[in-house]
Structure formats: structure tokens, C-alpha cells
Design a protein around this motif. Structure first.
Motif, short mmCIF file in Angstrom:
data_model
loop_
_atom_site.label_atom_id
_atom_site.label_comp_id
_atom_site.label_asym_id
_atom_site.label_seq_id
_atom_site.Cartn_x
_atom_site.Cartn_y
_atom_site.Cartn_z
N ILE A 85 0.79 -1.13 -0.03
CA ILE A 85 0.12 0.23 0.11
C ILE A 85 0.85 1.33 -0.07
O ILE A 85 0.46 2.50 0.10
CB ILE A 85 -0.94 -0.02 1.13
CG1 ILE A 85 -0.27 0.02 2.46
CG2 ILE A 85 -1.91 -1.14 1.18
CD1 ILE A 85 -1.19 0.11 3.69
N ASN A 86 2.13 0.89 0.02
CA ASN A 86 3.28 2.03 -0.09
C ASN A 86 2.95 3.11 0.80
O ASN A 86 3.20 4.35 0.67
CB ASN A 86 2.99 2.68 -1.63
CG ASN A 86 4.20 3.53 -1.96
OD1 ASN A 86 5.33 3.26 -1.45
ND2 ASN A 86 4.20 4.32 -3.07
N CYS A 87 2.74 2.64 2.19
CA CYS A 87 2.53 3.73 3.30
C CYS A 87 4.10 3.89 3.71
O CYS A 87 5.04 3.41 3.21
CB CYS A 87 1.70 3.09 4.45
SG CYS A 87 2.41 1.70 5.40
N PHE A 88 4.16 5.00 4.63
CA PHE A 88 5.53 5.41 5.26
C PHE A 88 6.33 4.16 5.97
O PHE A 88 7.37 4.03 5.58
CB PHE A 88 5.23 6.57 6.09
CG PHE A 88 6.55 7.10 6.66
CD1 PHE A 88 7.40 7.89 5.89
CD2 PHE A 88 6.80 6.79 8.05
CE1 PHE A 88 8.68 8.31 6.45
CE2 PHE A 88 8.20 7.31 8.48
CZ PHE A 88 8.97 8.01 7.66
N ARG A 89 5.64 3.45 6.67
CA ARG A 89 6.14 2.56 7.33
C ARG A 89 6.49 1.12 6.48
O ARG A 89 7.84 0.74 6.58
CB ARG A 89 5.23 1.89 8.36
CG ARG A 89 5.16 2.55 9.89
CD ARG A 89 4.06 1.88 10.60
NE ARG A 89 4.31 0.47 10.79
CZ ARG A 89 3.23 -0.44 11.29
NH1 ARG A 89 1.91 0.27 11.43
NH2 ARG A 89 3.44 -1.48 11.46
N GLY A 90 5.80 1.02 5.08
CA GLY A 90 6.31 0.01 4.31
C GLY A 90 7.63 0.71 3.54
O GLY A 90 8.32 -0.18 3.50
N GLN A 91 7.67 2.03 3.33
CA GLN A 91 8.88 2.56 2.68
C GLN A 91 10.23 2.27 3.59
O GLN A 91 11.08 2.15 2.98
CB GLN A 91 8.51 4.00 2.23
CG GLN A 91 7.64 4.45 1.19
CD GLN A 91 7.26 5.77 1.13
OE1 GLN A 91 7.89 6.42 1.82
NE2 GLN A 91 6.26 6.14 0.24
N ARG A 92 9.61 2.53 4.94
CA ARG A 92 10.89 2.39 5.83
C ARG A 92 11.38 0.91 5.89
O ARG A 92 12.65 0.51 5.96
CB ARG A 92 10.56 2.92 7.07
CG ARG A 92 10.18 4.37 7.25
CD ARG A 92 11.17 5.23 7.01
NE ARG A 92 12.26 5.38 8.03
CZ ARG A 92 13.12 6.60 8.06
NH1 ARG A 92 13.19 7.23 6.86
NH2 ARG A 92 13.88 6.47 9.08
N HIS A 93 10.40 -0.23 5.86
CA HIS A 93 10.71 -1.34 5.89
C HIS A 93 11.62 -1.60 4.61
O HIS A 93 12.57 -2.41 4.44
CB HIS A 93 9.59 -2.34 5.99
CG HIS A 93 9.03 -2.62 7.02
ND1 HIS A 93 9.96 -3.13 8.20
CD2 HIS A 93 7.86 -1.91 7.92
CE1 HIS A 93 9.12 -3.47 9.33
NE2 HIS A 93 8.16 -2.41 9.14
N ARG A 94 11.01 -1.24 3.28
CA ARG A 94 11.62 -1.58 2.16
C ARG A 94 12.99 -0.92 2.03
O ARG A 94 14.01 -1.55 1.55
CB ARG A 94 10.92 -0.60 0.92
CG ARG A 94 11.11 -1.61 -0.43
CD ARG A 94 10.03 -0.62 -1.26
NE ARG A 94 8.56 -0.55 -0.75
CZ ARG A 94 8.16 0.57 -0.95
NH1 ARG A 94 8.50 1.67 -1.81
NH2 ARG A 94 6.74 0.55 -0.43
N ASN A 95 13.27 0.15 2.66
CA ASN A 95 14.68 0.87 2.58
C ASN A 95 15.67 0.38 3.78
O ASN A 95 16.51 0.87 3.89
CB ASN A 95 14.74 2.36 2.71
CG ASN A 95 13.80 2.87 1.23
OD1 ASN A 95 14.29 2.24 0.48
ND2 ASN A 95 13.34 3.95 1.62
N SER A 96 15.30 -0.55 4.51
CA SER A 96 16.06 -1.02 5.66
C SER A 96 16.31 0.09 6.79
O SER A 96 17.38 0.22 6.97
CB SER A 96 17.32 -1.80 5.21
OG SER A 96 16.81 -2.87 4.60
N LEU A 97 15.22 0.69 6.99
CA LEU A 97 15.37 2.04 8.08
C LEU A 97 14.66 1.74 8.90
O LEU A 97 13.65 1.02 9.06
CB LEU A 97 15.31 3.34 7.36
CG LEU A 97 16.12 3.74 6.36
CD1 LEU A 97 15.73 5.00 5.54
CD2 LEU A 97 17.54 4.01 6.73
N PRO A 98 14.80 2.25 10.09
CA PRO A 98 13.89 2.10 11.54
C PRO A 98 12.55 2.73 11.01
O PRO A 98 12.46 3.84 10.40
CB PRO A 98 14.45 3.14 12.56
CG PRO A 98 15.78 3.04 12.06
CD PRO A 98 15.96 3.30 10.64
N ALA A 99 11.37 2.04 11.50
CA ALA A 99 10.12 2.37 11.01
C ALA A 99 9.36 3.15 12.10
O ALA A 99 8.29 3.49 12.09
CB ALA A 99 9.34 1.09 10.64
#
Length: 123
Positions: A85-99
Motif C-alpha cells: 500500500i506504499n505507506c510510510f512504514r512500508g517505505q521504511r521497511h523497504r529501505n531497511s531503515l527504522p520504522a
């Protein structure tokens, strides 16, 4: 060696702490499971009798906890949904950053990996 829910339990630990090696079981839920199976919590894993092992297996089967593969699949599907769903938390998971709002300018080494040194520019 006792095998429950596809996991070998360590022999030399007390049964309360040995159960925590199963993904999805912490100290509190391990104590509840042992109380339900009517096993003394000070007993070591290697000292369990066959009857106690069977009682423990039944207590795990009767509990409403998601364990091991089911829990891993559930968590994986939740993260996959956030990515789709391309939410902010999903983007953070995708980029291996803290969510969850932690800073990344310093720290966050667990999530980002080892430091990558960048050489300085010459004038």
C-alpha cells in the motif's frame, strides 16, 4: 533432546527458559503453559518424563498462541501489506531503515548495517 513445535529445546536450561527458544513464547506465556501442563517450573528440560513432555505438547496445542511458522508468516504478510500500500512504514521497511521514528543521523546501526566510510575530498 525434546522437540516441540519443530524446535529442539536446550537440555540444561530450566523448562520455563527453554520454552522461550520457541518463536512466539516469552517468559509470561511459558509460565502459563507450564502451569496448564501442571509441571514444576524449576525442573530442567533433560529431567522431564515422557508424561510431562506429552502434557507440555498438549498444552501448546490447546493454547491460542501463534507459534513459529504461523507467527513468522503472519508478521511477514503484515510487512508485505505495508509495502504494497506504499505507506510510510512500508517505505521504511523497504529501505531497511527504522520504522518507528528513531533518528538515523547517528545510531540505527542494527538496522542500517556497519558503517561505510567515505573518503574526504582534497581541495
Amino acid at each position: 533432546m525434546i522437540r516441540l513445535v519443530g524446535v529442539d529445546l536446550p537440555n540444561d536450561k530450566r523448562i520455563v527458559y527453554a520454552l522461550t527458544s520457541i518463536y512466539g513464547i516469552g517468559i509470561v506465556s511459558a509460565k502459563k503453559i507450564i502451569a496448564e501442563a501442571q509441571i514444576d517450573d524449576s525442573i530442567r528440560t533433560k529431567d522431564l518424563s515422557v508424561d510431562q513432555t506429552i502434557a507440555l505438547k498438549e498444552a501448546l496445542d490447546n493454547s491460542d498462541l501463534k507459534l513459529e511458522g504461523d507467527l513468522r508468516r503472519f508478521n511477514g504478510l503484515n510487512i508485505k501489506r505495508l509495502n504494497e500500500i506504499n505507506c510510510f512504514r512500508g517505505q521504511r521497511h523497504r529501505n531497511s531503515l527504522p520504522a518507528r521514528g528513531q533518528r538515523t543521523r547517528t545510531n540505527a546501526r542494527t538496522r542500517r548495517g556497519a558503517k561505510k566510510t567515505v573518503t574526504g575530498k582534497k581541495k
